[in-house]
Design a protein around this motif. Structure first.
Motif, PDB file in Angstrom:
ATOM      1  N   TRP A  40       0.801  -1.234   0.000  1.00  0.00           N
ATOM      2  CA  TRP A  40       0.000   0.000   0.000  1.00  0.00           C
ATOM      3  C   TRP A  40       0.825   1.272   0.000  1.00  0.00           C
ATOM      4  CZ3 TRP A  40      -4.888  -0.536   3.666  1.00  0.00           C
ATOM      5  CH2 TRP A  40      -5.815  -1.379   3.029  1.00  0.00           C
ATOM      6  N   ILE A  42       2.690   3.514  -1.491  1.00  0.00           N
ATOM      7  CA  ILE A  42       3.177   3.829  -2.842  1.00  0.00           C
ATOM      8  C   ILE A  42       3.384   5.331  -3.046  1.00  0.00           C
ATOM      9  CG2 ILE A  42       2.142   1.797  -3.915  1.00  0.00           C
ATOM     10  CD1 ILE A  42      -0.140   3.732  -4.876  1.00  0.00           C
ATOM     11  N   ASP A 114       3.719  10.419  -8.450  1.00  0.00           N
ATOM     12  CA  ASP A 114       2.798   9.929  -7.423  1.00  0.00           C
ATOM     13  C   ASP A 114       1.394   9.726  -7.993  1.00  0.00           C
ATOM     14  OD1 ASP A 114       2.112   9.562  -4.398  1.00  0.00           O
ATOM     15  OD2 ASP A 114       0.645  11.037  -5.086  1.00  0.00           O
ATOM     16  N   TYR A 115       0.947  10.705  -8.790  1.00  0.00           N
ATOM     17  CA  TYR A 115      -0.428  10.642  -9.298  1.00  0.00           C
ATOM     18  C   TYR A 115      -0.597   9.543 -10.343  1.00  0.00           C
ATOM     19  CZ  TYR A 115      -4.953  11.958 -11.093  1.00  0.00           C
ATOM     20  OH  TYR A 115      -6.264  11.915 -11.473  1.00  0.00           O
ATOM     21  N   ARG A 118      -0.511   6.033  -8.675  1.00  0.00           N
ATOM     22  CA  ARG A 118      -1.679   5.628  -7.888  1.00  0.00           C
ATOM     23  C   ARG A 118      -2.992   5.661  -8.665  1.00  0.00           C
ATOM     24  NH1 ARG A 118      -2.331   7.439  -3.173  1.00  0.00           N
ATOM     25  NH2 ARG A 118      -0.174   8.089  -2.898  1.00  0.00           N
ATOM     26  N   ALA A 119      -3.116   6.539  -9.651  1.00  0.00           N
ATOM     27  CA  ALA A 119      -4.471   6.794 -10.195  1.00  0.00           C
ATOM     28  C   ALA A 119      -4.608   6.639 -11.707  1.00  0.00           C
ATOM     29  CB  ALA A 119      -4.912   8.201  -9.794  1.00  0.00           C
ATOM     30  N   PHE A 122      -6.752   6.225 -16.090  1.00  0.00           N
ATOM     31  CA  PHE A 122      -8.108   6.399 -15.546  1.00  0.00           C
ATOM     32  C   PHE A 122      -8.932   5.140 -15.834  1.00  0.00           C
ATOM     33  CE2 PHE A 122     -12.376   8.579 -15.711  1.00  0.00           C
ATOM     34  CZ  PHE A 122     -12.368   9.025 -14.398  1.00  0.00           C
ATOM     35  N   ALA A 125      -6.260   1.857 -12.765  1.00  0.00           N
ATOM     36  CA  ALA A 125      -5.223   2.418 -11.895  1.00  0.00           C
ATOM     37  C   ALA A 125      -4.268   1.339 -11.406  1.00  0.00           C
ATOM     38  CB  ALA A 125      -5.875   3.117 -10.703  1.00  0.00           C
ATOM     39  N   GLN A 126      -3.057   1.768 -11.113  1.00  0.00           N
ATOM     40  CA  GLN A 126      -2.011   0.910 -10.531  1.00  0.00           C
ATOM     41  C   GLN A 126      -1.724  -0.315 -11.385  1.00  0.00           C
ATOM     42  OE1 GLN A 126      -2.414   0.461  -6.239  1.00  0.00           O
ATOM     43  NE2 GLN A 126      -3.274   2.515  -6.043  1.00  0.00           N
TER      44      GLN A 126
END
Lengths: 217, 434
Positions: A40, A42, A114-115, A118-119, A122, A125-126
């Motif tokens: 988790w 990340i 980071d964005y 994680r996201a 669209f 994600a990940q």
């Protein structure tokens, strides 16, 4: 004379009042395992904390971007429909129509990593590997003329990236309008004349459905 | 179906009687506006479909028994009381927003099904038995909690408003959306049940260099923000209930962060992890978004508190005055992220003269406040505004006062005074005035 009973009463309360209610440790939850934290944890910070091992070139990033990102963001980060524009906008931030992109606005490159990590993409994600995220980040930095075409971004050189707009962020200085003590709110005869200067009906962008609702009796 | 007991004779007699007694009223009303219903017309309509002399279905036949709706739902006559969105605002409904119908509500509590929604990757449907909250980073012992574990901490109940930093954001450059649902509906106020964040952090044990927290969501946007430790230890909550029942999925079921008075984006939904650190993360939603761009190209960050603001919900464009002139109830909401509301002033003439409104119901820290202002409407056009003053002495500014300091590119944190123009028919429009 006075000190002694005071101390006594504090001790008395600590032992009789505080302890039974909440001692600070309720022995709730369990220790997180290293594997759980790794799964988790990340997030990435501007100082590089949290960056995973890995690297990626602008060239590789262009490939990944074309497959995973361009459908919404456009081949060159120009943005499709209302999806975010990622590149360009330099020199627009002070204008009436600022284009806030990674290059023109974002203060830290770590935020991009980071964005995405994680996201993005669209709806999936990940799903990108650390190497792919390094590569896509490098490509977006390249689109914004922050790195050269032959650049390879890695955990090692990440914190050397400086974003052009970093210096333009400052801490919230509010309150920035007068309080009651500085300017007493006027109650009587505050203005001589009042004119309507702007009207929403002329702009006419309120959803249609709502006009029907407004018309109901 | 039952037979309606309409007697034409009764209608005629009633009408004649009213016309004789109310001749003056009739003449006066007719001069107000051509579109307004006259008192005599209203009475004729009332007499034909008289709810007193006509037997209604519900007077005679049996209604549904218990369990017809095991959960329960509003009356079918309330079907217009719904959240609404503005499709052109965003690229997709999964990363979008809708709005609370403020003009249909009263009191200070927002019903759960009407609380506005803002998602960045759609609604995560989380199985509570599979949900975990992890605390890691600068703690003595990183911990994992199940929902059952969390409910064993001492619980607390608090009523707080949650306002999106972008509420009224579309109005920075001028009057745009015609309805308080759209101009001010990114707000709700509910009673949260949960546990204090400081109690959870105490279980893990904060290291001495712990200065910031990074809450993170379990949804597909992995929403993350930086929260200073002082706020976390002061009044933040981890909530699992709203208005007595479990959080709605769209509000972060089974667990959300509550950061009283601060911008809604920070109240991470589907909360699954809190990392403790010694500096902020500068996540996307606190750099690229939710920062206030000034005219000179500089941008404010960490603009957390939602400043004092108010809105007249009735009358408003979606809720016109339909009764014509006479005794009129004006109502609205006021709030401040820095405390309670001390006073709300109302103007009917565009700010020439102001009068104090009546705050009714509870006045709670960082919660919505309900105000009323009763007046005799003479049928002439009105320019309505409300101006709130909070417990710190902060006075809600005009939109022009805000623009003077911040320009028009700011998007977020617009707490300027709203104006409604009410015409002679009682219809309201979103306007700005000199």
């Amino acid at each position: 004379m006075l000190k002694f009973p005071k101390t006594l009463s504090i001790v008395f309360c600590l032992s009789l009042c505080a302890t039974p209610v909440f001692a600070g440790k309720l022995n709730l939850g369990r220790e997180a395992t290293k594997a759980e934290i790794k799964a988790w944890d990340i997030d990435v910070r501007p100082d590089g904390q949290g960056l995973p091992e890995g690297k990626g070139t602008v060239e590789k990033g262009e490939q990944v971007f074309a497959e995973q990102c361009a459908a919404c963001h456009g081949d060159f980060g120009e943005g499709v429909d209302r999806w975010p524009v990622l590149a360009g906008g330099l020199g627009t931030i002070k204008s009436e129509d600022p284009v806030k992109t990674v290059g023109s606005y974002w203060p830290y490159a770590s935020t991009v990593f980071d964005y995405i990590y994680r996201a993005m993409p669209f709806g999936n994600a990940q799903s990108l590997s650390p190497d792919e995220v390094y590569a896509v980040t490098a490509y977006i930095l390249y689109l914004n003329e922050i790195v050269a075409e032959d650049f390879e971004l890695s955990k090692k050189n990440f914190t050397s990236i400086k974003m052009p707009n970093e210096k333009n962020f400052f801490a919230d200085p509010r309150p920035d309008t007068p309080s009651r003590s500085k300017k007493k709110p006027c109650m009587k005869n505050c203005k001589k004349e009042v004119k309507i200067t702007k009207r929403a009906r002329i702009i006419n962008v309120t959803p249609e459905e709502d006009k029907k609702t407004a018309a109901k009796e | 179906m039952t037979t309606k007991l309409n007697t034409p004779e009764l209608s005629r007699r009633a009408l004649l009687k009213s016309a004789a007694a109310g001749g003056v009223t009739l003449a006066a009303s007719a001069t107000v506006t051509a579109g307004a219903t006259t008192a005599a017309q209203a009475l004729e309509k009332e007499t034909k479909e008289n709810p007193i002399t006509t037997k209604q279905d519900w007077n005679q036949v049996l209604g549904d028994g218990v369990d017809a709706n095991p959960y329960g739902k509003p009356s079918e006559y309330e079907k217009n009381v719904i959240r609404r969105s503005v499709p052109w605002l965003t690229a997709s409904p999964e990363s979008s927003i809708n709005f609370t119908p403020l003009h249909e509500l009263d009191g200070i509590i927002t019903p759960n099904g009407l609380c506005f929604e803002r998602h960045h990757a759609g609604i995560a449907e989380v199985d509570p038995t599979e949900h975990r909250l992890m605390i890691n980073g600068l703690v003595d012992k990183p911990l994992v909690f199940t929902m059952e574990d969390l409910k064993r901490f001492p619980r607390t109940n608090k009523i707080y408003f949650l306002e999106c930093a972008a509420n009224s954001g579309m109005e920075w450059r001028g009057a745009q959306l015609n309805g308080c649902q759209f101009t001010h509906g990114m707000i709700h106020c509910v009673n949260y049940t949960g546990v204090l964040l400081k109690d959870i952090l105490a279980e893990a044990g904060l290291k001495t260099n712990a200065k910031w927290l990074m809450p993170e969501g379990a949804d597909a946007s992995g929403m993350n923000r930086s929260v200073p430790i002082e706020k976390a230890l002061k009044d933040c909550m981890v909530a699992f209930k709203m208005n007595g029942e479990a959080l709605r999925p769209e509000q972060g079921y089974p667990l959300r962060l509550v950061i009283p008075g601060w911008e809604g984006n920070m109240w991470v939904k589907w909360l699954r992890r809190i990392e403790v650190g010694d500096m902020p993360w500068h996540a996307r939603e606190e750099t690229s978004k939710y920062t206030d761009l000034m005219e000179n190209g500089k941008a404010r960050r960490f603009t957390w508190e939602m400043d004092c603001k108010s809105i007249i919900t009735n009358p408003s464009p979606q809720a016109p005055i339909t009764h014509g002139k006479g005794h009129t109830v004006l109502t609205g909401l006021a709030w401040s992220g820095r405390g309670t509301i001390d006073r709300v002033d109302i103007t009917l003439d565009g700010g020439k003269n102001w009068q104090k409104a009546r705050i009714d119901g509870p006045s709670l820290d960082k919660a919505l406040h309900r105000f009323y202002f009763e007046f005799e409407w003479d049928g002439r056009p009105l320019l309505l505004q409300s101006r709130a003053i909070d417990s710190t002495g902060y006075v809600q500014p005009t939109k022009d006062e805000l623009r003077e300091v911040r320009g028009t590119n700011s998007i977020y944190h617009n707490n300027g005074i709203q104006t409604w123009h009410v015409n002679g028919k009682g219809e309201a429009e979103n306007v700005e005035i000199s």
